[in-house]
Scaffold this motif. Structure first.
Motif, PDB file in Angstrom:
ATOM      1  N   ARG A 137      -4.766  -2.297  12.241  1.00 52.71           N
ATOM      2  CA  ARG A 137      -5.891  -2.158  11.474  1.00 52.71           C
ATOM      3  C   ARG A 137      -5.266  -1.945   9.842  1.00 52.71           C
ATOM      4  O   ARG A 137      -5.800  -2.547   8.989  1.00 52.71           O
ATOM      5  N   GLU A 138      -4.227  -0.993   9.883  1.00 51.92           N
ATOM      6  CA  GLU A 138      -3.520  -0.591   8.663  1.00 51.92           C
ATOM      7  C   GLU A 138      -2.846  -1.788   7.961  1.00 51.92           C
ATOM      8  O   GLU A 138      -2.971  -1.954   6.859  1.00 51.92           O
ATOM      9  N   GLY A 139      -2.412  -2.647   8.723  1.00 49.64           N
ATOM     10  CA  GLY A 139      -1.564  -3.645   8.281  1.00 49.64           C
ATOM     11  C   GLY A 139      -2.644  -4.736   7.780  1.00 49.64           C
ATOM     12  O   GLY A 139      -2.387  -5.548   6.501  1.00 49.64           O
ATOM     13  N   GLN A 140      -3.825  -5.063   8.224  1.00 51.88           N
ATOM     14  CA  GLN A 140      -4.722  -5.662   7.588  1.00 51.88           C
ATOM     15  C   GLN A 140      -5.198  -5.307   6.357  1.00 51.88           C
ATOM     16  O   GLN A 140      -5.416  -6.221   5.467  1.00 51.88           O
ATOM     17  N   LEU A 141      -5.415  -4.078   6.163  1.00 56.72           N
ATOM     18  CA  LEU A 141      -5.733  -3.206   4.946  1.00 56.72           C
ATOM     19  C   LEU A 141      -4.570  -3.532   3.796  1.00 56.72           C
ATOM     20  O   LEU A 141      -4.981  -3.752   2.490  1.00 56.72           O
ATOM     21  N   ILE A 142      -3.475  -3.251   4.224  1.00 54.53           N
ATOM     22  CA  ILE A 142      -2.360  -3.549   3.187  1.00 54.53           C
ATOM     23  C   ILE A 142      -2.233  -4.732   2.517  1.00 54.53           C
ATOM     24  O   ILE A 142      -2.264  -4.867   1.329  1.00 54.53           O
ATOM     25  N   GLY A 143      -2.394  -5.728   3.471  1.00 55.09           N
ATOM     26  CA  GLY A 143      -2.379  -7.241   2.747  1.00 55.09           C
ATOM     27  C   GLY A 143      -3.650  -7.526   1.993  1.00 55.09           C
ATOM     28  O   GLY A 143      -3.406  -8.022   0.898  1.00 55.09           O
TER      29      GLY A 143
END
Length: 432
Positions: A137-143
């Motif tokens: 989830r956090e990787g999705q947000l970062i990108g």
């Protein structure tokens, strides 16, 4: 939280592009692709979560999908309350929730500014973006927060991989999906972040103003640290209020033809009165006769695979490691240079998708090369356990972005290489 998620889910409709032009054509080797500097297209870019990830992606695909540009974790921070509503600069016990979402601004520190500038300039001419950040989830947000901040309107493809060897990365680009299919994952990440901003700051200010009574220090309230502190405090109170209680156990020495052994009488309800314990001793004293022996066959299934919490618990009890050290070692084995021997370590479930069943024989064969597993008997073919009580359970992965931590099938064969094993042991002597 219920109101934040729908608001965060407002996203542009992104058409499904045809990435076939970027894939390896039949008969074309990846070595040829990586050697051809003209393979990449100038109007597309790849965004990764960090520099080490970018190196792995470049090594796997070269410039086939455009320039590979790394972020540095979150390149944006949320605005402070007073930057949204100036009156909120004065601390008071109110709910700091704006009319819409908190906006973002470029984050400071490290090399974030330079990396953000490189991505921003590339987005000006890019018609397609490949998000290759972490699969959670956090990787999705970062990108995606980068694209949202700069209001990017081109095509966006999402690349998900749970291991960082070259073959896994190439396969992941080949099966990339339109980013719009992960709108819910992004909305969940935005909702979590916005909720933390609203409630953490609101409760921190309220606690400081009301409970601080003029003291010049902040009483911090947080979604993670406050419950954790409550657990620690509760346990500390239990220790302080503990009252030792004396109890009795009786032990009998039984003599048989082949020797002697001890039997302990320790009932679930402890014996706290001496006279009761002495009565048990008196009843057993001098007894002669046959001892009753009961033998039961019990079946026990294998333990579940590891998610991050269970892995941290195991390493803590077995090696005395802290949770952070376990995560550091697992992360190094996941994306460290020259390793890539485990899948994504920040797992949140303990199941595997059924599509990975075909990898089982190869993983088992690779593990049996080592001394730790070589002597274990393994049925042929391997026993596959499906369903909630087993290992392969697609339904158990619903809502999760990655599966349990397992050896990387694409590098498992390297465990037989002594030089490779030596590098691994140097990084983690207890997990080799």
């Amino acid at each position: 939280m219920e109101k934040l998620a729908p608001e965060a889910a407002r996203r542009r409709d992104i058409k499904r592009p045809d990435p076939a032009a970027n894939r390896v054509v039949p008969g074309e080797s990846w070595d040829a692709v990586l050697a051809d500097p003209r393979a990449g297209l100038a109007d597309q870019i790849v965004i990764t979560e960090k520099t080490s990830q970018a190196k792995d992606v470049r090594a796997a695909i070269g410039s086939r999908y455009g320039d590979v540009l790394p972020a540095e974790g979150h390149l944006f921070d949320l605005l402070e309350p007073e930057e949204v509503v100036p009156a909120w600069k004065r601390w008071s016990p109110i709910l700091l929730r704006p009319e819409a979402l908190y906006g973002t601004r470029p984050a400071e520190g490290g090399n974030k500014a330079a990396k953000l500038k490189a991505i921003r300039e590339a987005l000006r001419t890019a018609k397609r973006v490949w998000l290759a950040t972490d699969c959670d989830r956090e990787g999705q947000l970062i990108g995606q927060e980068i694209l949202e901040h700069y209001e990017y309107h081109g095509q966006v493809m999402r690349v998900l991989f749970t291991a960082q060897d070259s073959q896994t990365i190439r396969d992941a680009f080949g099966r990339a999906k339109p980013n719009i299919e992960y709108a819910r994952l992004y909305a969940a990440a935005v909702a979590r972040r916005q909720a933390d901003q609203i409630y953490n700051l609101s409760l921190t200010r309220a606690a400081t103003v009301i409970l601080g009574q003029g003291a010049r220090r902040v009483i911090g309230v947080g979604r993670v640290k406050t419950p954790t502190l409550a657990i620690v405090c509760k346990r500390e109170l239990e220790i302080r209020n503990f009252a030792p209680l004396a109890y009795f156990e009786t032990v009998a020495t039984a003599k048989v033809a082949d020797g002697q052994f001890q039997m302990r009488h320790a009932p679930q309800d402890r014996i706290v009165k001496r006279e009761r314990a002495e009565a048990v001793v008196k009843a057993a004293e001098g007894f002669e006769g046959a001892l009753a022996v009961r033998v039961e066959d019990k079946r026990q299934g294998p333990p579940k695979l590891h998610d991050l919490p269970s892995l941290q618990k195991l390493c803590g009890s077995r090696f005395g490691w802290s949770a952070s050290k376990t995560l550091d070692v697992a992360q190094e084995l996941y994306d460290g240079q020259g390793k890539k021997i485990v899948t994504y370590p920040r797992a949140e479930v303990r199941y595997l998708p059924q599509i990975l069943i075909s990898d089982v024989p190869r993983i088992i064969a690779g593990l049996r090369v080592g001394q730790s597993f070589g002597a274990f008997p393994v049925p042929e073919p391997p026993m596959i356990r499906r369903g909630a009580s087993g290992t392969f359970y697609d339904k158990g992965l619903e809502g999760a972005s990655h599966h349990a931590v397992i050896p990387n099938v694409n590098t498992i064969d390297k465990l037989a290489d002594k030089s490779y094993a030596a590098v691994t042991r140097k990084a983690s002597p207890h997990c080799s």
